[in-house]
Design a protein around this motif. Structure first.
Motif, PDB file in Angstrom:
ATOM      1  N   UNK A  10      20.167 -48.909  17.406  1.00 47.39           N
ATOM      2  CA  UNK A  10      20.530 -48.718  18.880  1.00 47.39           C
ATOM      3  C   UNK A  10      20.289 -49.744  19.835  1.00 47.39           C
ATOM      4  N   UNK A  42      27.551 -53.172  23.877  1.00 49.73           N
ATOM      5  CA  UNK A  42      28.256 -52.391  25.055  1.00 49.73           C
ATOM      6  C   UNK A  42      28.306 -53.199  26.037  1.00 49.73           C
ATOM      7  N   UNK A  43      26.962 -53.089  26.474  1.00 39.66           N
ATOM      8  CA  UNK A  43      26.836 -54.116  27.787  1.00 39.66           C
ATOM      9  C   UNK A  43      27.600 -55.529  27.918  1.00 39.66           C
ATOM     10  N   UNK A  51      33.704 -45.862  29.618  1.00 42.26           N
ATOM     11  CA  UNK A  51      32.761 -47.008  29.322  1.00 42.26           C
ATOM     12  C   UNK A  51      32.474 -47.923  30.552  1.00 42.26           C
ATOM     13  N   UNK A 102      29.676 -45.572  32.346  1.00 40.47           N
ATOM     14  CA  UNK A 102      28.253 -45.691  31.563  1.00 40.47           C
ATOM     15  C   UNK A 102      27.810 -47.092  31.508  1.00 40.47           C
ATOM     16  N   UNK A 103      28.589 -48.180  31.450  1.00 39.10           N
ATOM     17  CA  UNK A 103      27.988 -49.732  31.576  1.00 39.10           C
ATOM     18  C   UNK A 103      27.305 -49.815  32.932  1.00 39.10           C
ATOM     19  N   UNK A 154      24.059 -48.084  32.840  1.00 35.23           N
ATOM     20  CA  UNK A 154      23.006 -48.393  31.869  1.00 35.23           C
ATOM     21  C   UNK A 154      22.464 -49.771  32.598  1.00 35.23           C
ATOM     22  N   UNK A 155      23.288 -50.563  33.520  1.00 36.40           N
ATOM     23  CA  UNK A 155      22.911 -51.874  34.006  1.00 36.40           C
ATOM     24  C   UNK A 155      22.194 -51.442  35.366  1.00 36.40           C
ATOM     25  N   UNK A 184      17.802 -43.479  30.599  1.00 36.53           N
ATOM     26  CA  UNK A 184      19.190 -43.542  29.577  1.00 36.53           C
ATOM     27  C   UNK A 184      18.364 -44.528  28.389  1.00 36.53           C
ATOM     28  N   UNK A 185      17.202 -44.778  28.530  1.00 39.65           N
ATOM     29  CA  UNK A 185      16.248 -45.465  27.284  1.00 39.65           C
ATOM     30  C   UNK A 185      16.203 -44.618  26.224  1.00 39.65           C
ATOM     31  N   UNK A 204      20.709 -41.424  22.303  1.00 44.70           N
ATOM     32  CA  UNK A 204      21.940 -41.661  21.193  1.00 44.70           C
ATOM     33  C   UNK A 204      23.100 -41.989  22.187  1.00 44.70           C
ATOM     34  N   UNK A 205      23.568 -43.178  22.043  1.00 39.51           N
ATOM     35  CA  UNK A 205      24.535 -43.841  22.916  1.00 39.51           C
ATOM     36  C   UNK A 205      25.936 -42.942  22.586  1.00 39.51           C
ATOM     37  N   UNK A 206      26.335 -42.844  21.297  1.00 35.71           N
ATOM     38  CA  UNK A 206      27.474 -42.033  21.005  1.00 35.71           C
ATOM     39  C   UNK A 206      27.583 -40.575  21.576  1.00 35.71           C
ATOM     40  N   UNK A 222      27.838 -40.796  25.448  1.00 34.56           N
ATOM     41  CA  UNK A 222      29.271 -41.054  25.868  1.00 34.56           C
ATOM     42  C   UNK A 222      29.759 -39.934  25.770  1.00 34.56           C
ATOM     43  N   UNK A 261      31.704 -38.045  29.161  1.00 39.31           N
ATOM     44  CA  UNK A 261      33.224 -37.703  29.234  1.00 39.31           C
ATOM     45  C   UNK A 261      33.356 -36.148  29.791  1.00 39.31           C
TER      46      UNK A 261
END
Lengths: 282, 121
Positions: free
Chosen positions: A256, A263-264, B19, B22-23, B26-27, B35-36, B39-41, B44, B48
Motif C-alpha cells: 500500500x 502513484x505520487x 489521477x 487524486x494526486x 494526496x499531496x 486518505x491515509x 485502499x487506493x484502487x 480511485x 471517478x
C-alpha cells in the motif's frame, strides 16, 4: 466483475478496468451486452492433486517447493494457488504465489517463508517430503505481466517472498521480448534472505535491460547491498515514474505504501499492479 | 446546446482527470490525512464516481449515501475548510486539463451542492 473463460467480452463492458483485468477477459456484467457467445464461470475452486517433485532451502527462512499436478494446469506467471493441507486432523487452506513460468518451468514452483507461529509453513518446512502428494486449487490472480508496449520501463518491487511472483513476472516480460528497462527491487531482512541474487546476476548478464536492486533493512551489508529503503532506491533511479508500469508484491503495508509512493511519483493508477500477501489468522 | 458533461469530455475526461485530481488530494497537507490507509484502487473508483457527478454526468449519488459515506470522516474532524480544499483541487485539475473557466465554475457549483450532505449538516 466476471471473467469470460471463452470468447471476448465487448470493449464497452471493460470500460475503466485496469489493463491486466482487460487482458484476462474480466468485464462488468452490469454494462455488458454480449455480441457473441461468452462462456463465463469460475473454476478456481476445482481441486487437483500434485506431487512434490523437489524441495530445498533457498535461504534460512525460505523453502522452494516444486509441484507436479496430476493434470496440465494453465496459468499466468505471477498468479497464486491455494494449498489444502490436513495437519493434526485440522484442515488448512493457504495461498502461495507461483514463481514459475509456464513456458520455462515444467513444474509449478512455490517459495514459502517460515512464518513465526505459522502451522502450515512449519509443516511444509519440516514435514512435507519429496514424493508426497498435496491438494491444490487452480491458479488465480491478476498481478501478471500486462504491458501494451514492450518499450515501457518496468519497476518490480517486493519484500520477502513477495519476490516469488515477481520472478515469474520478470521472466514473462523477458519471454515476451520486453525491450524497455526492467528494474527489480527486493527488500529482505538480511543478506541471506536475498535468496535469488545468483539467478538475478545471471539474468542481468544475459539481458542488457534488466537491473537487480537488493535492499536489506538491518545488518551492515556487504558490497553491492544498498542500505537505503526501497523508496530511496527508487528515488535514485528516477525522479518521475510517468509512463512506467509497476508491480508490487509482499505484505499489505509495504504494498500500500509503495503503491501510493509510485502513484505520487507519476505512475498511472491503472499501471500499478499489486499482490498483497495477507497473513492467515490461525 | 451540449451538456456540461459532454463539453468537458464525458467518461474520457473523468479518466484523464482522476489521477491528476487524486494526486493533488494526496499531496495536499490540509486533507491528505483523511486518505491515509485507504485502499487506493477502491478510492480511485470512488473519485471517478465523484468526478462523474461533479461533471454533471450520470450518477447514483443521493443525499443519504453521501452522508453515510462521510460520517466517519466528520467524526474525525472533516469540516468546511477540507471541503473547500477538495473543490479547489478539482478546479485546479480542470484548469490543467484546459477546461473553460465558466465550465469549471459550473462544476464547482455542482460539487458545492453536496456540501451539506458530505459534512452531515
Amino acid at each position: 466483475m466476471l471473467q469470460a473463460l471463452h470468447g471476448s467480452p465487448p470493449p464497452d463492458s471493460q470500460r475503466g478496468l485496469k489493463l491486466n483485468l482487460k487482458q484476462q477477459n474480466f468485464f462488468l456484467p452490469c454494462i455488458c451486452f454480449p455480441e457473441a457467445d461468452l462462456q463465463i464461470g469460475n473454476d478456481s475452486r476445482k481441486q487437483v492433486a500434485a506431487t512434490v517433485t523437489r524441495k530445498f532451502a533457498r535461504s534460512p527462512l525460505v523453502v522452494e517447493l516444486h509441484l507436479s499436478p496430476e493434470t496440465d494446469i494453465p496459468y499466468r506467471a505471477g498468479q497464486h494457488i491455494n494449498l489444502l493441507c490436513r495437519i493434526d486432523d485440522e484442515d488448512f487452506v493457504r495461498s502461495y504465489s507461483l514463481s514459475s513460468h509456464p513456458g520455462v518451468d515444467e513444474d509449478l514452483v512455490l517459495q514459502i517463508a517460515l512464518v513465526d507461529g505459522g502451522k502450515v509453513s512449519a509443516w511444509i518446512h519440516d514435514s512435507l517430503a519429496e514424493g508426497e502428494s498435496v491438494a491444490m486449487q487452480m491458479p488465480v490472480g491478476t498481478c501478471v505481466y500486462s504491458c501494451v508496449s514492450v518499450e515501457q520501463p518496468l519497476l518490480l518491487a517486493g519484500v520477502g517472498t513477495g519476490l516469488a511472483p515477481l520472478y515469474g513476472i520478470l521472466r514473462d516480460a523477458l519471454h515476451n521480448n520486453h525491450q524497455g528497462p526492467i528494474h527489480l527491487f527486493h527488500g529482505a531482512s538480511n543478506e541471506q534472505e536475498l535468496y535469488l541474487n545468483r539467478e538475478f546476476d545471471l539474468l542481468h548478464s544475459s539481458n542488457d535491460g534488466f537491473y537487480y536492486h537488493p535492499v536489506v533493512r538491518s545488518e551492515a551489508g556487504q558490497r553491492g547491498i544498498s542500505q537505503k529503503s526501497i523508496e530511496e532506491s527508487i528515488a535514485c533511479l528516477a525522479t518521475s515514474l510517468e509512463g512506467w508500469q509497476v508491480y508490487l508484491c509482499g505484505n499489505p503495508k509495504f504494498v500500500k505504501q509503495l503503491q501510493k509512493h509510485c502513484f505520487l511519483l507519476g505512475a498511472s493508477s491503472k499501471e500499478i499492479f499489486c499482490d498483497e500477501f495477507v497473513s492467515a489468522q490461525n | 446546446m451540449s451538456s456540461l458533461y459532454e463539453r468537458i469530455g464525458g467518461a474520457a475526461a473523468v479518466d484523464a482527470a482522476v489521477d491528476i485530481f487524486y494526486r493533488k488530494v494526496l499531496a495536499d497537507d490540509r486533507i491528505s490525512d483523511f486518505f491515509e490507509d485507504v485502499d487506493m484502487d477502491r478510492q480511485i473508483g470512488k473519485q471517478k464516481a465523484f468526478l462523474t457527478m461533479a461533471f454533471g454526468g450520470p450518477n447514483n449519488y443521493d443525499g443519504k449515501s453521501m452522508r453515510d459515506a462521510h460520517k466517519h470522516l466528520v467524526a474525525r474532524g472533516l469540516d468546511e475548510n477540507h471541503f473547500d480544499a477538495v473543490v479547489e483541487n478539482l478546479a485546479n485539475t480542470l484548469g490543467e486539463l484546459g477546461v473553460a473557466a465558466e465550465d469549471i465554475a459550473e462544476v464547482g457549483e455542482i460539487a458545492g451542492s453536496v456540501r451539506g450532505d458530505v459534512l452531515n449538516h
